[in-house]
Write a protein that holds these residues in place. Structure first.
Motif, short mmCIF file in Angstrom:
data_model
loop_
_atom_site.label_atom_id
_atom_site.label_comp_id
_atom_site.label_asym_id
_atom_site.label_seq_id
_atom_site.Cartn_x
_atom_site.Cartn_y
_atom_site.Cartn_z
N UNK A 79 0.79 -1.23 -0.36
CA UNK A 79 0.03 0.49 -0.33
C UNK A 79 0.41 1.44 -0.28
N UNK A 80 1.33 1.17 0.63
CA UNK A 80 2.42 2.39 0.29
C UNK A 80 3.05 2.29 -0.62
N UNK A 81 4.04 0.98 -1.40
CA UNK A 81 4.37 1.73 -1.96
C UNK A 81 3.75 2.18 -3.48
N UNK A 82 2.36 2.16 -3.73
CA UNK A 82 1.19 2.29 -4.31
C UNK A 82 1.11 3.60 -4.55
N UNK A 83 0.97 4.13 -2.73
CA UNK A 83 0.40 5.42 -3.18
C UNK A 83 1.89 6.47 -3.60
N UNK A 84 2.65 6.25 -3.15
CA UNK A 84 3.93 6.73 -3.49
C UNK A 84 4.25 6.75 -4.70
N UNK A 85 3.95 5.21 -5.64
CA UNK A 85 4.75 5.69 -6.89
C UNK A 85 3.26 6.24 -7.67
N UNK A 86 1.93 6.08 -7.14
CA UNK A 86 0.62 6.45 -7.82
C UNK A 86 1.04 8.01 -8.02
N UNK A 87 1.27 9.00 -6.43
CA UNK A 87 2.22 10.38 -5.90
C UNK A 87 3.04 10.67 -6.89
N UNK A 203 2.71 6.69 -21.83
CA UNK A 203 3.92 6.57 -21.24
C UNK A 203 4.62 7.19 -20.53
N UNK A 204 5.01 8.26 -20.43
CA UNK A 204 5.75 9.03 -18.87
C UNK A 204 4.99 8.31 -17.88
N UNK A 205 3.54 8.15 -17.53
CA UNK A 205 3.45 7.42 -16.60
C UNK A 205 3.72 6.08 -16.31
N UNK A 206 4.20 5.23 -16.91
CA UNK A 206 4.25 4.35 -16.66
C UNK A 206 5.82 4.01 -16.26
N UNK A 207 6.91 4.71 -16.83
CA UNK A 207 7.85 5.27 -16.96
C UNK A 207 8.01 5.42 -15.26
N UNK A 208 7.33 6.68 -15.13
CA UNK A 208 7.38 7.21 -13.98
C UNK A 208 6.69 6.44 -12.22
N UNK A 212 8.83 5.76 -9.15
CA UNK A 212 8.45 5.55 -8.14
C UNK A 212 8.50 4.50 -7.22
N UNK A 213 8.43 3.61 -7.97
CA UNK A 213 7.55 2.06 -7.62
C UNK A 213 8.91 1.41 -6.83
N UNK A 214 10.67 1.70 -7.27
CA UNK A 214 11.43 1.48 -7.03
C UNK A 214 12.50 1.91 -6.16
N UNK A 215 11.81 3.25 -5.85
CA UNK A 215 12.23 4.42 -5.02
C UNK A 215 13.67 3.10 -4.18
N UNK A 260 4.39 -7.44 -9.10
CA UNK A 260 3.44 -7.17 -9.69
C UNK A 260 2.60 -6.24 -10.52
N UNK A 261 2.64 -5.20 -9.01
CA UNK A 261 2.19 -3.51 -9.61
C UNK A 261 2.65 -3.21 -11.09
N UNK A 262 3.85 -3.23 -10.86
CA UNK A 262 4.47 -2.63 -12.47
C UNK A 262 4.27 -3.51 -13.59
N UNK A 263 4.21 -4.53 -13.66
CA UNK A 263 4.18 -5.33 -15.08
C UNK A 263 2.86 -5.25 -15.00
N UNK A 264 1.72 -5.30 -14.13
CA UNK A 264 0.37 -5.27 -14.18
C UNK A 264 -0.04 -3.73 -15.03
N UNK A 265 0.58 -2.31 -14.46
CA UNK A 265 0.93 -1.54 -15.37
C UNK A 265 1.23 -1.28 -17.11
#
Length: 282
Positions: A79-87, A203-208, A212-215, A260-265
């Motif tokens: 949840x923390x990683x998802x919030x961080x990556x999306x934000x 394209x930018x959303x996927x990259x960003x 954010x997820x890998x920070x 899983x989340x990066x792969x799904x995106x």
């Protein structure tokens, strides 16, 4: 010639399948290891076939946690990683597209100077400005908060540059037509530029999002509580100094869940992502 062409095609496909096998085999090992018992992995007797602890391991990983230096369930870390990556992804895109719109379509003093100042910040990544950024976040009491995880990372000179270059390719006739129709700056931005920028945004959303997820470094500094750490930090804390004490099935299950989340995106936005990277006609 036809025979040679067929041979080359088979060789090319064989090389591609070999590359896929090399990349996929570690992932397969992680999945298999997450279904084994800890003793088999610690003793080096892990089977290459899935074991019988799949549900048990993943339930413990997501809802219970591990006995390592972090005891929080992985569900909280996800949840923390998802919030961080999306934000981070949404914040970078929102700020960058508005900045690029202002630089391209508004005439104000020092317009290009401000743009080049934004561009120069590309030479100052988080690692270079880590101490003053942390000091400001601490002074603003942003430690152990979602705001502290995301706000210092949402500005993006790269995205601003990409949106600026795209806006400069938009024909001026569209702006003139909008003015004739009585549309103001906000209406032109919302009804014309945003739909045209859809593939670039995707394209930018996927990259960003993946960025954010890998920070690792910034969440490591800004969080001190286990319930605020991200999954990347959690994986590292699960691995103890002694292999015998590391719950490797839980670690491998966490690694699989982290993928899983990066792969799904990427899978969900694949078509828009590819079009945003290769499309030349706007």
């Amino acid at each position: 010639m036809v025979e040679n062409e067929g041979i080359r095609r088979y060789v090319a496909h064989a090389i591609l399948w070999l590359g896929i096998a090399i990349v996929a085999f570690p992932v397969y090992l992680a999945i298999v290891a997450s279904t084994q018992d800890a003793a088999s992995i610690a003793n080096g007797q892990m089977s290459l076939l899935p074991g019988g602890h799949l549900l048990e391991t993943y339930y413990k990983t997501i809802f219970v946690g591990t006995s390592g230096s972090t005891r929080e369930p992985v569900g909280v870390m996800l949840l923390n990683s998802l919030v961080m990556a999306l934000a981070i992804a949404c914040g970078k895109i929102a700020i960058s597209i508005i900045s690029a719109y202002a630089v391209v379509y508004f005439r104000f003093p020092l317009r290009m100077t401000i743009f080049w100042l934004i561009f120069i910040t590309l030479m100052l990544p988080v690692e270079v400005r880590i101490y003053p950024t942390y000091k400001i976040a601490a002074d603003l009491q942003l430690l152990d908060s979602y705001a502290g995880l995301t706000l210092p990372l949402i500005a993006s000179a790269t995205a601003t540059l990409l949106f600026r270059q795209f806006f400069m390719t938009v024909p001026d006739e569209l702006l003139e037509a909008s003015r004739i129709d009585g549309a103001g700056p906000l209406r032109f931005f919302w009804d014309t530029l945003l739909p045209l920028s859809r593939t670039n945004i995707a394209a930018l959303f996927v990259i960003l999002f993946i960025y954010g997820w890998n920070q690792y470094l910034w969440p490591l500094l800004i969080t001190t509580r286990d319930d605020m750490q991200t999954i990347v930090i959690g994986i590292r804390k699960m691995i103890t100094t002694s292999d015998a004490l590391t719950e490797w099935p839980v670690v491998m299950a966490t690694a699989v869940l982290a993928m899983l989340p990066p792969v799904v995106v990427v899978v969900v936005m694949q078509k828009l992502f590819v079009r945003g990277l290769v499309e030349t006609e706007k």
